[in-house]
Design a protein around this motif. Structure first.
Motif, mmCIF file in Angstrom:
data_model
loop_
_atom_site.group_PDB
_atom_site.id
_atom_site.type_symbol
_atom_site.label_atom_id
_atom_site.label_comp_id
_atom_site.label_asym_id
_atom_site.label_seq_id
_atom_site.Cartn_x
_atom_site.Cartn_y
_atom_site.Cartn_z
ATOM 1 N N PRO A 136 0.826 -1.216 0.000
ATOM 2 C CA PRO A 136 0.000 0.000 0.000
ATOM 3 C C PRO A 136 0.859 1.265 0.000
ATOM 4 C CG PRO A 136 -0.847 -1.577 1.590
ATOM 5 C CD PRO A 136 0.465 -2.121 1.103
ATOM 6 N N PRO A 137 0.383 2.346 -0.624
ATOM 7 C CA PRO A 137 1.150 3.602 -0.621
ATOM 8 C C PRO A 137 1.197 4.197 0.789
ATOM 9 C CG PRO A 137 -1.055 3.981 -1.474
ATOM 10 C CD PRO A 137 -0.936 2.503 -1.267
ATOM 11 N N ASN A 138 2.079 5.188 0.977
ATOM 12 C CA ASN A 138 2.207 5.808 2.300
ATOM 13 C C ASN A 138 1.136 6.897 2.468
ATOM 14 O OD1 ASN A 138 3.257 6.078 4.813
ATOM 15 N ND2 ASN A 138 5.121 7.143 4.211
ATOM 16 N N ILE A 139 -0.107 6.455 2.253
ATOM 17 C CA ILE A 139 -1.277 7.339 2.316
ATOM 18 C C ILE A 139 -2.307 6.662 3.222
ATOM 19 C CG2 ILE A 139 -3.228 8.239 0.965
ATOM 20 C CD1 ILE A 139 -1.387 8.383 -1.448
ATOM 21 N N HIS A 140 -2.927 7.436 4.094
ATOM 22 C CA HIS A 140 -3.916 6.861 5.012
ATOM 23 C C HIS A 140 -5.129 7.770 5.112
ATOM 24 C CE1 HIS A 140 -1.080 3.880 6.794
ATOM 25 N NE2 HIS A 140 -0.213 4.758 6.343
ATOM 26 N N ILE A 141 -6.302 7.130 5.281
ATOM 27 C CA ILE A 141 -7.522 7.878 5.586
ATOM 28 C C ILE A 141 -7.906 7.510 7.014
ATOM 29 C CG2 ILE A 141 -9.964 8.191 5.013
ATOM 30 C CD1 ILE A 141 -9.217 7.396 2.113
ATOM 31 N N ILE A 142 -8.126 8.526 7.833
ATOM 32 C CA ILE A 142 -8.471 8.301 9.244
ATOM 33 C C ILE A 142 -9.674 9.175 9.561
ATOM 34 C CG2 ILE A 142 -7.658 8.570 11.641
ATOM 35 C CD1 ILE A 142 -4.799 8.140 10.625
ATOM 36 N N GLY A 143 -10.600 8.658 10.378
ATOM 37 C CA GLY A 143 -11.727 9.518 10.728
ATOM 38 C C GLY A 143 -12.638 8.956 11.806
ATOM 39 N N ASN A 144 -13.078 9.843 12.685
ATOM 40 C CA ASN A 144 -14.149 9.536 13.637
ATOM 41 C C ASN A 144 -15.427 10.012 12.948
ATOM 42 O OD1 ASN A 144 -15.827 9.188 15.885
ATOM 43 N ND2 ASN A 144 -15.249 11.168 16.759
ATOM 44 N N LEU A 145 -16.079 9.104 12.232
ATOM 45 C CA LEU A 145 -17.185 9.495 11.346
ATOM 46 C C LEU A 145 -18.486 9.720 12.117
ATOM 47 C CD1 LEU A 145 -16.649 6.822 8.525
ATOM 48 C CD2 LEU A 145 -15.683 9.108 8.627
ATOM 49 N N PRO A 146 -19.246 10.776 11.730
ATOM 50 C CA PRO A 146 -20.599 10.893 12.292
ATOM 51 C C PRO A 146 -21.406 9.668 11.863
ATOM 52 C CG PRO A 146 -19.979 12.875 11.060
ATOM 53 C CD PRO A 146 -18.942 11.843 10.775
ATOM 54 N N PHE A 147 -22.241 9.130 12.762
ATOM 55 C CA PHE A 147 -22.985 7.900 12.466
ATOM 56 C C PHE A 147 -23.824 8.032 11.194
ATOM 57 C CE2 PHE A 147 -23.114 7.027 17.329
ATOM 58 C CZ PHE A 147 -21.808 6.568 17.266
ATOM 59 N N SER A 148 -24.373 9.227 10.957
ATOM 60 C CA SER A 148 -25.288 9.393 9.817
ATOM 61 C C SER A 148 -24.586 9.217 8.479
ATOM 62 C CB SER A 148 -25.944 10.776 9.861
ATOM 63 O OG SER A 148 -24.928 11.773 9.845
ATOM 64 N N VAL A 149 -23.258 9.401 8.466
ATOM 65 C CA VAL A 149 -22.543 9.384 7.188
ATOM 66 C C VAL A 149 -21.692 8.115 7.012
ATOM 67 C CG1 VAL A 149 -20.328 10.508 7.709
ATOM 68 C CG2 VAL A 149 -21.505 11.119 5.654
#
Length: 347
Positions: A136-149
């Motif tokens: 995998p590339p040295n790219i990351h997606i991180i998130g505390n997502l709102p439940f609705s989304v």
């Protein structure tokens, strides 16, 4: 700014002293909005723990989804990232995030926008691209997502994984995201598990999905009714079902439409009423699936066989894929409610 080179170690980055996340919330009078299903995580030990699940972030490029007051943002910056892109829909949080951006000069880019419509294809530098078969590339997606989304967003990203576009144009970009505990259990449920669902198949056929740990609801402000789980996704080199996303989704959705009944009941909805029984039998027999299994008892290879067979049937009859069960039901109900013609009344 504590950018000190330690002999034999990578130079560490630490944020300078800043108001706490709680103080920022008071300073900018930020309140979590119930209609946006917002919940803030203020405990930096927990935000550090979430960020650790992403793996080594030293010199990585990270996109944080919905940073809110910036708790996870601080943990990401302290992990020594090269660049951090923040995508935040709620304008109230931008001033607090700008304060963080100023504390980490040249590291943070803030986008005031909606992650569901934001074009991720241009989010990162081109030189980070890797071949799909590579690490995998040295790219990351991180998130505390709102439940609705969270559910619509993960379905959108799974479609991007399948098509290798959006954030996956750079290769097998990894994601570390929060979900309601129940949704996380669906994402990771095994064959026969109570929570086995459409989400289980759609995510596991495209990614390695790990349920990392659970955060109790009381750790959030305001406290949600449910606990929250952190889930890590790594796209697979080869999907387990090698068919277009739309086709897999249609088959999987149909199967789980009647989750308590035999799987053949859901599969019937793939076919127009006039040829339903014959085609359902043909599909089940060719795919070698026992029609008396419940949807949650079907394994990934069952779904693979069903999708491959359905694809052949669609190739033979191109009108089949366009068929919509709910549309046919609607038309049927309309006809039943039409007033009788005058000639029929006279007779």
């Amino acid at each position: 700014f504590c950018l000190m080179a330690v002999p034999g170690k990578v130079a560490a980055f630490n944020l300078p002293p800043l108001p706490t996340v709680g103080e920022i919330i008071k300073l900018f009078r930020l309140r979590a909005q119930k209609q946006l299903s917002q919940n803030f995580l203020l405990d930096l030990r927990l935000t550090d723990k979430i960020v650790r699940q992403a793996g080594k972030l030293n010199n990585a490029h990270v996109c944080e989804v919905g940073p809110g007051p910036g708790g996870i943002t601080r943990s990401i910056l302290n992990a020594g990232v090269e660049q951090l892109l923040l995508v935040e829909k709620d304008a109230r949080f931008i001033p607090g995030l700008q304060m963080l951006s100023e504390a980490a000069p040249g590291k943070v880019r803030i986008v005031h926008g909606d992650i569901l419509t934001y074009k991720m294809e241009k989010a990162f530098p081109k030189h980070l691209k890797k071949n799909w078969e590579d690490e995998p590339p040295n790219i990351h997606i991180i998130g505390n997502l709102p439940f609705s989304v969270s559910t619509p967003l993960i379905i959108k990203w799974l479609e991007n994984v399948s098509k290798k576009d959006g954030p996956f144009i750079y290769g097998r970009t990894q994601m570390t995201l929060t979900f309601q505990k129940e949704v996380a259990e669906r994402l990771t449920a095994n064959t026969g598990g109570k929570q086995r669902s459409r989400l289980s198949i759609m995510s596991q056929h495209l990614c390695t999905v790990e349920n990392c740990f659970v955060i109790p609801g009381q750790a959030f402000v305001p406290k949600p009714e449910v606990d929250v789980a952190v889930v890590h996704f790594t796209p697979l080199v080869q999907p387990k079902i090698q068919q277009p996303f739309e086709l897999v989704e249609k088959v999987v959705q149909s199967v789980f439409q009647f989750r308590r009944k035999y799987c053949c009941r859901g599969i019937e909805t793939l076919f127009p009423e006039s040829e339903r029984l014959k085609k359902t039998e043909q599909l089940m027999m060719t795919a070698d699936v026992d029609p008396t299994l419940r949807p949650f008892q079907l394994s990934m290879s069952h779904f693979r066989n069903l999708c491959n067979t359905y694809r052949k049937m669609c190739d033979e009859d191109p009108s089949l894929f366009a068929y919509n069960y709910r549309e046919e039901l609607k038309q049927k109900k309309k006809k039943q409610h039409l007033p009788k013609s005058t000639s029929q009344t006279e007779q």
